[in-house]
Design an enzyme around this catalytic site. Structure first.
Site, PDB file in Angstrom:
ATOM      1  N   ASP A   1      -3.079 -46.231  -9.557  1.00 20.37           N
ATOM      2  CA  ASP A   1      -2.332 -47.377  -8.739  1.00 20.37           C
ATOM      3  C   ASP A   1      -2.005 -48.535  -9.869  1.00 20.37           C
ATOM      4  OD1 ASP A   1      -2.295 -45.829  -6.582  1.00 20.37           O
ATOM      5  OD2 ASP A   1      -3.939 -47.351  -5.638  1.00 20.37           O
TER       6      ASP A   1
ATOM      7  N   LYS B   1      -6.063 -54.349  -0.521  1.00 28.22           N
ATOM      8  CA  LYS B   1      -5.256 -53.623   0.715  1.00 28.22           C
ATOM      9  C   LYS B   1      -6.045 -52.419   1.093  1.00 28.22           C
ATOM     10  CE  LYS B   1      -1.766 -51.074  -0.356  1.00 28.22           C
ATOM     11  NZ  LYS B   1      -1.663 -49.501  -0.135  1.00 28.22           N
ATOM     12  N   ASN B   2      -6.318 -51.530   0.065  1.00 24.62           N
ATOM     13  CA  ASN B   2      -6.911 -50.112   0.258  1.00 24.62           C
ATOM     14  C   ASN B   2      -8.274 -50.133   0.642  1.00 24.62           C
ATOM     15  OD1 ASN B   2      -4.497 -49.252  -0.193  1.00 24.62           O
ATOM     16  ND2 ASN B   2      -4.753 -48.494  -2.474  1.00 24.62           N
TER      17      ASN B   2
ATOM     18  N   GLN C   1      -7.852 -31.289   2.460  1.00 24.12           N
ATOM     19  CA  GLN C   1      -9.155 -31.705   2.271  1.00 24.12           C
ATOM     20  C   GLN C   1      -9.675 -32.439   3.615  1.00 24.12           C
ATOM     21  OE1 GLN C   1     -11.132 -30.380  -0.244  1.00 24.12           O
ATOM     22  NE2 GLN C   1      -9.182 -29.152  -0.249  1.00 24.12           N
TER      23      GLN C   1
ATOM     24  N   ARG D   1       1.819 -34.411  -1.071  1.00 28.73           N
ATOM     25  CA  ARG D   1       0.589 -35.252  -0.580  1.00 28.73           C
ATOM     26  C   ARG D   1      -0.069 -34.257   0.331  1.00 28.73           C
ATOM     27  NH1 ARG D   1       1.383 -41.713  -0.581  1.00 28.73           N
ATOM     28  NH2 ARG D   1      -0.802 -41.633  -0.720  1.00 28.73           N
ATOM     29  N   PRO D   2      -0.841 -33.191  -0.037  1.00 25.04           N
ATOM     30  CA  PRO D   2      -1.392 -32.353   1.061  1.00 25.04           C
ATOM     31  C   PRO D   2      -2.685 -33.168   1.880  1.00 25.04           C
ATOM     32  CG  PRO D   2      -2.114 -31.692  -1.355  1.00 25.04           C
ATOM     33  CD  PRO D   2      -1.069 -32.871  -1.373  1.00 25.04           C
ATOM     34  N   ILE D   3      -2.922 -32.312   2.953  1.00 19.76           N
ATOM     35  CA  ILE D   3      -3.892 -33.147   3.828  1.00 19.76           C
ATOM     36  C   ILE D   3      -5.106 -32.082   4.030  1.00 19.76           C
ATOM     37  CG2 ILE D   3      -2.816 -34.825   4.660  1.00 19.76           C
ATOM     38  CD1 ILE D   3      -3.203 -33.289   7.546  1.00 19.76           C
TER      39      ILE D   3
ATOM     40  N   CYS E   1       3.909 -43.958   0.077  1.00 20.80           N
ATOM     41  CA  CYS E   1       4.748 -43.745  -1.405  1.00 20.80           C
ATOM     42  C   CYS E   1       5.056 -42.063  -1.654  1.00 20.80           C
ATOM     43  CB  CYS E   1       4.046 -44.239  -2.296  1.00 20.80           C
ATOM     44  SG  CYS E   1       3.892 -46.129  -2.194  1.00 20.80           S
TER      45      CYS E   1
ATOM     46  N   ARG F   1       4.595 -54.464   0.708  1.00 20.57           N
ATOM     47  CA  ARG F   1       3.361 -53.774   1.370  1.00 20.57           C
ATOM     48  C   ARG F   1       2.221 -53.764   0.877  1.00 20.57           C
ATOM     49  NH1 ARG F   1       4.210 -47.363   1.080  1.00 20.57           N
ATOM     50  NH2 ARG F   1       2.376 -47.621   2.096  1.00 20.57           N
TER      51      ARG F   1
ATOM     52  N   ARG G   1       0.396 -44.656   4.511  1.00 19.80           N
ATOM     53  CA  ARG G   1      -0.501 -43.268   4.552  1.00 19.80           C
ATOM     54  C   ARG G   1      -1.566 -43.467   5.246  1.00 19.80           C
ATOM     55  NH1 ARG G   1       1.226 -38.294   3.581  1.00 19.80           N
ATOM     56  NH2 ARG G   1      -0.581 -37.120   2.758  1.00 19.80           N
TER      57      ARG G   1
HETATM   58  C1  EPZ Z   1      -5.118 -43.551  -1.880  1.00 15.77           C
HETATM   59  O1  EPZ Z   1      -4.446 -42.672  -1.559  1.00 15.77           O
HETATM   60  C2  EPZ Z   1      -4.500 -44.761  -2.066  1.00 15.77           C
HETATM   61  N1  EPZ Z   1      -3.950 -45.193  -0.834  1.00 15.77           N
HETATM   62  C3  EPZ Z   1      -3.138 -44.646  -3.168  1.00 15.77           C
HETATM   63  O2  EPZ Z   1      -2.846 -45.918  -3.289  1.00 15.77           O
HETATM   64  C4  EPZ Z   1      -3.960 -44.224  -4.437  1.00 15.77           C
HETATM   65  O3  EPZ Z   1      -2.850 -43.825  -5.286  1.00 15.77           O
HETATM   66  C5  EPZ Z   1      -4.772 -42.922  -4.032  1.00 15.77           C
HETATM   67  O4  EPZ Z   1      -5.776 -43.148  -3.285  1.00 15.77           O
HETATM   68  C6  EPZ Z   1      -5.679 -42.480  -5.586  1.00 15.77           C
HETATM   69  O5  EPZ Z   1      -6.516 -43.374  -5.848  1.00 15.77           O
HETATM   70  C7  EPZ Z   1      -4.781 -45.923   0.041  1.00 15.77           C
HETATM   71  O6  EPZ Z   1      -5.905 -46.053  -0.063  1.00 15.77           O
HETATM   72  C8  EPZ Z   1      -4.196 -46.251   1.257  1.00 15.77           C
HETATM   73  P1  EPZ Z   1      -5.936 -39.188  -2.421  1.00 15.77           P
HETATM   74  P2  EPZ Z   1      -4.681 -41.124  -0.815  1.00 15.77           P
HETATM   75  O7  EPZ Z   1      -6.241 -38.400  -1.250  1.00 15.77           O
HETATM   76  O8  EPZ Z   1      -6.173 -41.425  -0.396  1.00 15.77           O
HETATM   77  C9  EPZ Z   1      -4.770 -34.694  -3.693  1.00 15.77           C
HETATM   78  C10 EPZ Z   1      -1.351 -47.644  -3.472  1.00 15.77           C
HETATM   79  O9  EPZ Z   1      -0.377 -47.453  -4.533  1.00 15.77           O
HETATM   80  N2  EPZ Z   1      -5.421 -34.383  -2.528  1.00 15.77           N
HETATM   81  O10 EPZ Z   1      -7.090 -39.836  -3.343  1.00 15.77           O
HETATM   82  O11 EPZ Z   1      -3.657 -40.697  -0.170  1.00 15.77           O
HETATM   83  C11 EPZ Z   1      -3.664 -35.573  -3.789  1.00 15.77           C
HETATM   84  O12 EPZ Z   1      -2.627 -34.632  -3.783  1.00 15.77           O
HETATM   85  C12 EPZ Z   1      -1.473 -46.235  -2.839  1.00 15.77           C
HETATM   86  O13 EPZ Z   1      -1.777 -48.483  -3.012  1.00 15.77           O
HETATM   87  C13 EPZ Z   1      -5.419 -32.985  -1.981  1.00 15.77           C
HETATM   88  O14 EPZ Z   1      -5.248 -32.065  -2.641  1.00 15.77           O
HETATM   89  O15 EPZ Z   1      -5.092 -40.277  -2.049  1.00 15.77           O
HETATM   90  C14 EPZ Z   1      -3.643 -36.073  -4.993  1.00 15.77           C
HETATM   91  O16 EPZ Z   1      -3.533 -35.387  -6.038  1.00 15.77           O
HETATM   92  C15 EPZ Z   1      -0.570 -45.390  -3.300  1.00 15.77           C
HETATM   93  N3  EPZ Z   1      -5.599 -32.580  -0.757  1.00 15.77           N
HETATM   94  C16 EPZ Z   1      -5.391 -36.625  -5.083  1.00 15.77           C
HETATM   95  O17 EPZ Z   1      -5.650 -35.677  -4.260  1.00 15.77           O
HETATM   96  C17 EPZ Z   1      -5.947 -33.568   0.365  1.00 15.77           C
HETATM   97  O18 EPZ Z   1      -6.296 -33.143   1.234  1.00 15.77           O
HETATM   98  C18 EPZ Z   1      -5.784 -38.091  -4.855  1.00 15.77           C
HETATM   99  O19 EPZ Z   1      -5.212 -38.270  -3.340  1.00 15.77           O
HETATM  100  C19 EPZ Z   1      -5.922 -34.936  -0.098  1.00 15.77           C
HETATM  101  C20 EPZ Z   1      -5.806 -35.286  -1.311  1.00 15.77           C
END
Ligand code: EPZ
Length: 427
Positions: A311, A22-23, A126, A122-124, A117, A403, A93
Site C-alpha cells: 500500500d 482504515k484497514n 482462501q 483478487r481471488p477469494i 481497488c 476512501r 473490499r
Molecule cells: C488488504 O486487502 C488491504 N485492504 C489492501 O489495502 C492491501 O493492499 C492488502 O491487504 C495487502 O496488504 C484492506 O485491508 C481493506 P490480501 P486484501 O487478501 O485483504 C492473494 C489499501 O490500499 N489472495 O491480503 O484484499 C491476493 O490475490 C488496500 O488500503 C489469494 O490468492 O488483500 C493477493 O495477491 C488496497 N486468495 C494476496 O493474496 C485469497 O483468497 C494478498 O491479498 C485472498 C487473497
C-alpha cells in the site's frame, strides 16, 4: 466534479497528526456484528470506506452513533437476512468481513461479492477454504458469497496457501466462537490483524499469536460488548507523508505513529539519503530532507508485513522519480498494481513497467498537468508527484483518495503545501 489542485515545489514543514488506520478499523467495525452487543470504538478515521461500512451495518438494523471521538455500534438487533444492496458492498473490499462475522454469530451468511481497488484478479479461494475448514459449506453463487453451517462451526487447522489479510480476518471472525481450538498457519501478520485480535479479546475471545506465524483461537460460547475499542495509527498515511516530505524537502514531525510499523519505509528513505528520526518516547517520527541535496536511487520490493507495504508501493515509486539514477520498484503482493504509472509518465516521469517491476529513470523534471487517481494509493502517489513537480497538477477521481485519507488536503496545506480542493462543473 471535485479535483485536488496543487501548485508544486514547496517544501513541507511543521507537525502533522495521523488518523487511525482504515484497514484496522474496518475488520473491527464488522467484528461488532459477531459481538452482537453495544461496542464503543474510539477515533475512527473520517474516510469514506469507514462511513460506508457503518452505513451497511445501519442497513442491517444496527444502531451507529458518532459522538466526538467515540463511535457507538450496537448490532444486537440486526437482521442477518438483510439483502444489502450490491452497489453498497461493491464499493469496497472489506464488506466481505461480514461473511465471517455473520457465519460466526448465526452460522449462515449471504453477502454480495465485494469490490475494491482494481489490481488484477483478487481471488477469494482462501476465504472459502477457511469457511469450509471450520465446518461451513461456502461458495460464490450468482454474485453472492453464500456460507452455511447448519451443524455448527468447529475449530480446525487452517494452513493458508497465500498470505492474505482478508482471509486471516475472516478466519479469526469465523473461529472466535466456533467449538474447540483453531490454529491458523501462515496468517497475515499485519498490525491490523493484531488490532482485531486485541479488540475481540477485549470482547471475551481467546485469541493468541496474532502478529506471528501461527494464530491460536480457542472458541468461546459468546462475546460481550466493550466500551474501550482502541484504534491503531495509520502506518500507510504516515508513510505517505514521509514520502511526501522526502520528495519536496523540508522537515516534518509526524504524530500518532508507531515507529515500528513504518520501519521498512524508514529504512528505504534513509537509503535515499533522507534523515528519519524517532523521538525518545517512540511516539513521533521526524523526516528531514535538504531540497538541494540529491536523493539516491533505491530498489524496493513490496511484500506482506513486515516487508515493505504494497500500500506504499505507488507512493515510493512516485518518490523515486525525483531520485538520481535508476530505481527498481517490484510488486510482490498484487498481479497488477502499476496502473498509476501512466499518470506519472503524463507528468514527464521515465518509467518502464516490466512484469511486476517498475524501472524508474529518476532525475527528469516532472511538470504538473491533469492526472487521475486510478485507485486509492495511486491517487496518493499523484499527490506526492504534484507536490514535488513544477507547475500546477490537477488530480481528478479523488473520491478514491477520500476512501482512505482523512483530510489529506488540509493536512498537506497545514505543512505549507499550495494545495486545495476545487469544484469544477461536470463536463
Ligand atoms: C488488504 O486487502 C488491504 N485492504 C489492501 O489495502 C492491501 O493492499 C492488502 O491487504 C495487502 O496488504 C484492506 O485491508 C481493506 P490480501 P486484501 O487478501 O485483504 C492473494 C489499501 O490500499 N489472495 O491480503 O484484499 C491476493 O490475490 C488496500 O488500503 C489469494 O490468492 O488483500 C493477493 O495477491 C488496497 N486468495 C494476496 O493474496 C485469497 O483468497 C494478498 O491479498 C485472498 C487473497
Amino acid at each position: 466534479m471535485e479535483k485536488i489542485v496543487i501548485c508544486g515545489k514547496r517544501p513541507l514543514n511543521g507537525t502533522v497528526r495521523m488518523a487511525s488506520m482504515k484497514n484496522a478499523a474496518l475488520p473491527i467495525i464488522f467484528a461488532t456484528v459477531l459481538v452482537g452487543e453495544r461496542c464503543i470504538i474510539k477515533d475512527l478515521p473520517d474516510v469514506s470506506d469507514i462511513n460506508l461500512s457503518l452505513e451497511i451495518l445501519v442497513q442491517m438494523g444496527a444502531v451507529c452513533e458518532r459522538n466526538g471521538r467515540e463511535t457507538m455500534i450496537d448490532t444486537s438487533s440486526i437482521d442477518p437476512d438483510t439483502d444489502i444492496p450490491l452497489e453498497l458492498v461493491k464499493k469496497m473490499r472489506a464488506s466481505y468481513y461480514l461473511v465471517g462475522a455473520l457465519l460466526g454469530r448465526y452460522q449462515k451468511a449471504r453477502v454480495g461479492y465485494p469490490g475494491g481497488c482494481d489490481f488484477g484478479t483478487r481471488p477469494i479461494d482462501q476465504h472459502l477454504k477457511c469457511f469450509s475448514a471450520l465446518g461451513a459449506k461456502a461458495d460464490v453463487v450468482g454474485g453472492y458469497i453464500v456460507a452455511d453451517a447448519p451443524d455448527g462451526l468447529y475449530g480446525s487447522h487452517i494452513f493458508f496457501d497465500a498470505v492474505s489479510v482478508g482471509a486471516t480476518v475472516n478466519a479469526i471472525l469465523t473461529a472466535a466462537c466456533a467449538e474447540g481450538m483453531t490454529v491458523i498457519e501462515r496468517p497475515a501478520r499485519e498490525p491490523h490483524i493484531v488490532a482485531l485480535a486485541n479488540f475481540l479479546n477485549a470482547c471475551g475471545a481467546n485469541i493468541s499469536g496474532a502478529g506471528t506465524d501461527s494464530i491460536k483461537i480457542r472458541g468461546v460460547k459468546k462475546l460481550h460488548g466493550t466500551l474501550d475499542g482502541e484504534m491503531i495509527p495509520d502506518m500507510i498515511e504516515a508513510g505517505t507523508f514521509m514520502a511526501a516530505v522526502a520528495a519536496t524537502g523540508g522537515k516534518v514531525t509526524i504524530e500518532n505513529v508507531i515507529p515500528k510499523h513504518v520501519e521498512s519505509i524508514t529504512a528505504k528513505l534513509i537509503e535515499m539519503g533522507v534523515t528519519v528520526e524517532t523521538d525518545e518516547d517512540n511516539e513521533t517520527v521526524t523526516v528531514e530532507r535538504d531540497p538541494d541535496k540529491d536523493l539516491s536511487r533505491i530498489m524496493v520490493k513490496a511484500l506482506p508485513y513486515p516487508g515493505f507495504p504494497t500500500d506504499m508501493q505507488p507512493q515510493i515509486c512516485a518518490l523515486t522519480c525525483f531520485a538520481k539514477g535508476t530505481s527498481y520498484v517490484s510488486e510482490g503482493v498484487w498481479d497488477n498494481r502499476f496502473r498509476y504509472v501512466e499518470e506519472l509518465i503524463r507528468m514527464g516521469a521515465h518509467i518502464l513497467v516490466e512484469g511486476k517491476t517498475a524501472v524508474i529513470e529518476g532525475g527528469y523534471v516532472l511538470k504538473g498537468t491533469e492526472v487521475t487517481a486510478v485507485d486509492l494509493r495511486g491517487g496518493a502517489a499523484m499527490v506526492i508527484a504534484g507536490l514535488a513537480s513544477e507547475g500546477v497538477t490537477a488530480i481528478d477521481n479523488i473520491d478514491l483518495i477520500k476512501r482512505g485519507y482523512d483530510d489529506i488536503v488540509g493536512k498537506m496545506k497545514g505543512l505549507g503545501a499550495d494545495i486545495r480542493l476545487v469544484t469544477f462543473p461536470d463536463t
